[in-house]
Design a protein around this motif. Structure first.
Motif, mmCIF file in Angstrom:
data_model
loop_
_atom_site.group_PDB
_atom_site.id
_atom_site.type_symbol
_atom_site.label_atom_id
_atom_site.label_comp_id
_atom_site.label_asym_id
_atom_site.label_seq_id
_atom_site.Cartn_x
_atom_site.Cartn_y
_atom_site.Cartn_z
ATOM 1 N N VAL A 10 -35.277 28.300 14.779
ATOM 2 C CA VAL A 10 -34.643 28.777 15.895
ATOM 3 C C VAL A 10 -33.388 28.184 15.452
ATOM 4 C CG1 VAL A 10 -33.730 28.974 18.250
ATOM 5 C CG2 VAL A 10 -36.176 29.243 17.691
ATOM 6 N N VAL A 11 -32.341 28.877 15.185
ATOM 7 C CA VAL A 11 -30.939 28.394 14.779
ATOM 8 C C VAL A 11 -29.751 28.586 15.721
ATOM 9 C CG1 VAL A 11 -31.667 28.542 12.363
ATOM 10 C CG2 VAL A 11 -30.442 30.539 13.519
ATOM 11 N N ALA A 41 -25.233 29.130 16.144
ATOM 12 C CA ALA A 41 -25.529 29.025 14.942
ATOM 13 C C ALA A 41 -24.603 29.027 13.823
ATOM 14 C CB ALA A 41 -26.752 30.256 14.559
ATOM 15 N N GLY A 42 -23.550 29.355 14.007
ATOM 16 C CA GLY A 42 -22.387 29.251 12.884
ATOM 17 C C GLY A 42 -22.692 30.499 12.030
ATOM 18 N N LEU A 43 -23.351 31.497 12.516
ATOM 19 C CA LEU A 43 -23.641 32.664 11.576
ATOM 20 C C LEU A 43 -22.768 33.849 12.144
ATOM 21 C CD1 LEU A 43 -27.404 32.647 10.901
ATOM 22 C CD2 LEU A 43 -25.656 31.702 9.306
ATOM 23 N N VAL A 218 -31.353 34.178 21.667
ATOM 24 C CA VAL A 218 -32.047 33.285 20.718
ATOM 25 C C VAL A 218 -32.189 34.012 19.272
ATOM 26 C CG1 VAL A 218 -34.163 32.327 20.063
ATOM 27 C CG2 VAL A 218 -33.542 32.379 22.465
ATOM 28 N N LEU A 219 -31.395 33.342 18.508
ATOM 29 C CA LEU A 219 -31.458 33.604 16.868
ATOM 30 C C LEU A 219 -32.455 32.998 16.218
ATOM 31 C CD1 LEU A 219 -29.969 35.531 14.833
ATOM 32 C CD2 LEU A 219 -28.577 33.588 14.362
ATOM 33 N N ASP A 228 -27.040 26.548 6.134
ATOM 34 C CA ASP A 228 -25.659 27.332 6.519
ATOM 35 C C ASP A 228 -25.506 27.097 8.137
ATOM 36 O OD1 ASP A 228 -25.186 27.722 3.765
ATOM 37 O OD2 ASP A 228 -26.525 29.651 3.767
ATOM 38 N N CYS A 229 -26.228 26.647 8.908
ATOM 39 C CA CYS A 229 -26.250 26.651 10.064
ATOM 40 C C CYS A 229 -25.566 25.385 10.768
ATOM 41 C CB CYS A 229 -27.504 27.037 10.885
ATOM 42 S SG CYS A 229 -28.261 28.470 10.316
#
Length: 383
Positions: A10-11, A41-43, A218-219, A228-229
């Motif tokens: 979970v990010v 998440a930064g995505l 939730v991702l 990358d998160c």
């Protein structure tokens, strides 16, 4: 998850505005929570190739995906009540592990409270009278009555007291008092719970969940996305799901929930034991749900749940739960959000600690659907 070749984390997690939200649609709450989870998440939305949602739209989750601007190549619309989101998380983790998706977004939003306030709907007492339910509804089998019957059976068989059940509500409110996002934060006592208006014997008002507006997202992503998160990953270690019954007459034992199957499955697949868990997020539409689910997950023996909750042996529903924090229709996704926040050390004043005094290492989220009709359990870990 060893079935595939990729670990799953979970990010990103987030809530939309919750509590009293009179100026937003359910679609808007989905979108708000989704945007916040992606930012957490930064995505970006372009990274998401899987989507899971239920409870909104004629073609759920197609309509919600369209609203969000998503065109997923993996989709899930499983709908088994409040446990939907734990079951969806299990399906998403399996899909990512197997390489069928890379990043799956779970989203939910509801204006259940605002709709009643505005007269767009009325408060429903049951799920309808079609199919097997037609044989029970005429006899007063409302949703709360079904749970009340089960609680009475547990009290009869195991000596569970109404004061022990009331302790569940008291503890939930104590955590809610530490949560700025909780809808009700004023302290309550056992006497407050017992003296409230009767809803369905033995449940008074404070034994029952609140009705709110709100959403959550939730991702989940494959392990190669983690670097990358912007957030610390929380890993999906094991999952379990189970469906039990629709008609009360087909429920073999009112004192055993379907978590008695989903829980051991999740723990075994995670390779951990209940005694290693640092906290539990449990669906609590009614106080009895918390007590019996703790038993069935293996935190105490059958019949010992009353003493277990009274002793507060385990941090449970650290955001205040559905009894005090928020309950917008189906609350299962909120359990996962709070579990991740605790494992990342983002609990603020309500942050729990592990057995070594450091941040918790293992947590469990277990949702229940219908009237103990379904259960989904997810074991999560840090590091």
């Amino acid at each position: 998850m060893s079935a595939g070749h990729r670990k799953v984390a979970v990010v990103g997690v987030a809530l939309s505005d919750c509590g009293r939200v009179d100026d937003a649609t359910a679609y808007a709450l989905h979108a708000q929570a989704a945007r916040r989870a992606l930012a957490d998440a930064g995505l970006e939305l372009r990274h998401v190739d899987g989507f899971a949602s239920a409870g909104l739209g004629t073609l759920a989750p197609v309509e919600v995906a369209e609203y969000l601007g998503l065109r997923p190549t993996w989709v899930d619309s499983t709908s088994v009540g409040g446990s939907t989101w734990e079951v969806m998380a299990a399906h998403a983790a399996d899909a990512i592990a197997a390489g069928h998706a890379n990043a799956v977004l779970l989203a939910y939003g509801s204006t259940a409270r605002a709709d009643i306030r505005a007269g767009r709907r009325t408060g429903n007492l049951s799920f309808g009278a079609r199919g097997p339910l037609q044989f029970e509804v005429p006899y007063g089998h409302t949703l709360v009555a079904k749970y009340a019957m089960a609680a009475r059976r547990h009290m009869h068989e195991h000596g569970t007291t109404i004061e022990q059940l009331a302790q569940v509500a008291v503890q939930a409110r104590e955590y809610a008092a530490l949560n700025p996002e909780a809808m009700f934060r004023e302290p309550v006592t056992v006497d407050d719970v017992l003296s409230g208006p009767m809803i369905a014997d033995p449940f008074t008002k404070l034994h029952c969940c609140i009705r709110s507006d709100g959403g959550a997202a939730v991702l989940l992503a494959a392990e190669e996305y983690v670097r990358d998160c912007r957030t610390r990953p929380v890993w999906i270690l094991g999952t379990g799901e189970h469906v039990s019954h629709a008609a009360m007459s087909e429920w073999p034992d009112f004192t055993v929930s379907p978590a008695a199957v989903s829980g051991p499955l999740a723990f075994r697949r995670a390779g951990v034991r209940p005694e290693e868990i640092d906290f539990a997020q449990i669906y609590d539409a009614f106080t009895y749900m918390t007590l019996v689910t703790l038993e069935d997950l293996g935190f105490c023996k059958k019949g010992e749940g009353g003493a277990y909750v009274a002793a507060r042996a385990l941090p449970v529903n650290t955001d205040g739960g559905g009894l005090s924090a928020q309950h917008p229709g189906m609350r299962g996704l909120f359990l996962l959000v709070e579990a991740v926040r605790q494992l990342r050390g983002e609990g603020g004043a309500r942050q729990v600690r592990g057995r070594d005094g450091e941040l918790p290492r293992l947590g469990v989220a277990s949702g229940t659907g219908g009237w103990f009709c379904s259960a989904g359990t997810v074991v999560l870990g840090r590091g």
